[in-house]
Design a protein around this motif. Structure first.
Motif, short mmCIF file in Angstrom:
data_model
loop_
_atom_site.label_atom_id
_atom_site.label_comp_id
_atom_site.label_asym_id
_atom_site.label_seq_id
_atom_site.Cartn_x
_atom_site.Cartn_y
_atom_site.Cartn_z
N PHE A 9 24.86 -14.04 43.69
CA PHE A 9 24.26 -14.13 42.42
C PHE A 9 24.85 -13.39 41.46
O PHE A 9 25.26 -13.48 40.16
CB PHE A 9 22.78 -14.07 42.78
CG PHE A 9 22.22 -13.77 41.42
CD1 PHE A 9 21.97 -15.15 40.75
CD2 PHE A 9 21.78 -12.64 40.98
CE1 PHE A 9 20.96 -15.07 39.43
CE2 PHE A 9 21.01 -12.62 39.53
CZ PHE A 9 20.60 -13.74 39.18
N ILE A 10 24.99 -12.23 42.01
CA ILE A 10 25.71 -11.04 41.08
C ILE A 10 27.32 -11.49 40.59
O ILE A 10 27.43 -11.47 39.42
CB ILE A 10 25.76 -9.56 41.81
CG1 ILE A 10 24.13 -9.19 41.89
CG2 ILE A 10 26.35 -8.71 40.98
CD1 ILE A 10 24.04 -8.00 42.84
N VAL A 11 27.85 -11.73 41.50
CA VAL A 11 29.31 -12.31 41.31
C VAL A 11 29.10 -13.48 40.29
O VAL A 11 30.31 -13.55 39.23
CB VAL A 11 30.16 -12.25 42.48
CG1 VAL A 11 31.42 -12.93 42.16
CG2 VAL A 11 30.43 -11.12 43.28
N THR A 12 28.67 -14.64 40.52
CA THR A 12 28.39 -15.68 39.88
C THR A 12 27.87 -15.34 38.47
O THR A 12 28.44 -15.74 37.23
CB THR A 12 27.44 -16.80 40.29
OG1 THR A 12 28.04 -17.03 41.59
CG2 THR A 12 27.46 -18.05 39.42
N SER A 13 27.02 -14.48 38.22
CA SER A 13 26.17 -14.11 37.07
C SER A 13 27.34 -13.43 36.16
O SER A 13 27.64 -13.47 34.99
CB SER A 13 25.27 -13.18 37.16
OG SER A 13 24.35 -13.74 37.83
N ALA A 18 31.54 -13.39 31.58
CA ALA A 18 32.88 -13.07 31.15
C ALA A 18 33.28 -14.41 30.41
O ALA A 18 33.86 -14.16 29.71
CB ALA A 18 33.78 -12.83 32.39
N ALA A 19 32.97 -15.46 31.29
CA ALA A 19 33.62 -16.67 30.64
C ALA A 19 33.02 -17.06 29.26
O ALA A 19 33.67 -17.51 28.38
CB ALA A 19 33.44 -17.87 31.60
N VAL A 20 31.61 -16.87 29.06
CA VAL A 20 30.87 -16.98 27.71
C VAL A 20 31.50 -16.34 26.79
O VAL A 20 31.90 -16.62 25.55
CB VAL A 20 29.29 -17.09 27.91
CG1 VAL A 20 28.75 -16.85 26.60
CG2 VAL A 20 28.83 -18.14 28.89
N VAL A 21 31.81 -14.82 27.09
CA VAL A 21 32.36 -13.85 26.17
C VAL A 21 33.75 -14.18 25.68
O VAL A 21 33.92 -14.38 24.76
CB VAL A 21 32.19 -12.36 26.79
CG1 VAL A 21 33.09 -11.50 25.81
CG2 VAL A 21 30.70 -11.91 27.03
N LEU A 22 34.49 -14.78 26.77
CA LEU A 22 36.01 -15.12 26.36
C LEU A 22 35.91 -16.36 25.51
O LEU A 22 36.61 -16.70 24.68
CB LEU A 22 36.81 -15.23 27.64
CG LEU A 22 37.23 -14.24 28.42
CD1 LEU A 22 37.68 -14.49 29.80
CD2 LEU A 22 37.94 -13.45 27.43
N LEU A 23 35.00 -17.48 25.92
CA LEU A 23 34.87 -18.63 25.10
C LEU A 23 34.48 -18.27 23.71
O LEU A 23 34.99 -18.89 22.49
CB LEU A 23 33.89 -19.35 25.59
CG LEU A 23 33.59 -20.73 24.82
CD1 LEU A 23 34.95 -21.64 24.99
CD2 LEU A 23 32.46 -21.70 25.43
N LEU A 24 33.46 -17.46 23.48
CA LEU A 24 32.95 -16.90 22.16
C LEU A 24 34.30 -16.19 21.28
O LEU A 24 34.66 -16.58 20.16
CB LEU A 24 31.63 -15.88 22.08
CG LEU A 24 30.55 -16.45 22.44
CD1 LEU A 24 29.53 -15.44 22.72
CD2 LEU A 24 30.13 -17.60 21.47
N ILE A 25 35.01 -15.20 21.96
CA ILE A 25 36.25 -14.80 21.50
C ILE A 25 37.28 -15.86 20.83
O ILE A 25 37.86 -15.76 19.85
CB ILE A 25 36.67 -13.72 22.25
CG1 ILE A 25 35.91 -12.49 22.50
CG2 ILE A 25 38.30 -13.26 21.90
CD1 ILE A 25 36.18 -11.48 23.56
#
Length: 58
Positions: A9-13, A18-25
């Protein structure tokens, strides 16, 4: 380092965040380039910015 029974759960979260932040950047950088291009087109067509005017022009 042991994260206990919640490791997946922690690793997936963290991976999803990280994927969402990179997508926003990426999205912001792409939009920035698009807005700069649009501003160049407007200035080339003769539209001027209000911030570029002198006090005497107003």
């Amino acid at each position: 380092m042991s994260l206990g029974p919640y490791t997946s759960f922690i690793v997936t979260s963290y991976t999803l965040v990280a994927a969402v932040v990179l997508l926003l950047i990426f999205w912001i950088a792409l939009d920035y380039r698009h807005q700069k291009e649009r501003l160049r087109e407007l200035e080339a067509s003769g539209v001027t910015r209000r911030s570029g005017r002198q006090t005497a022009d107003i």
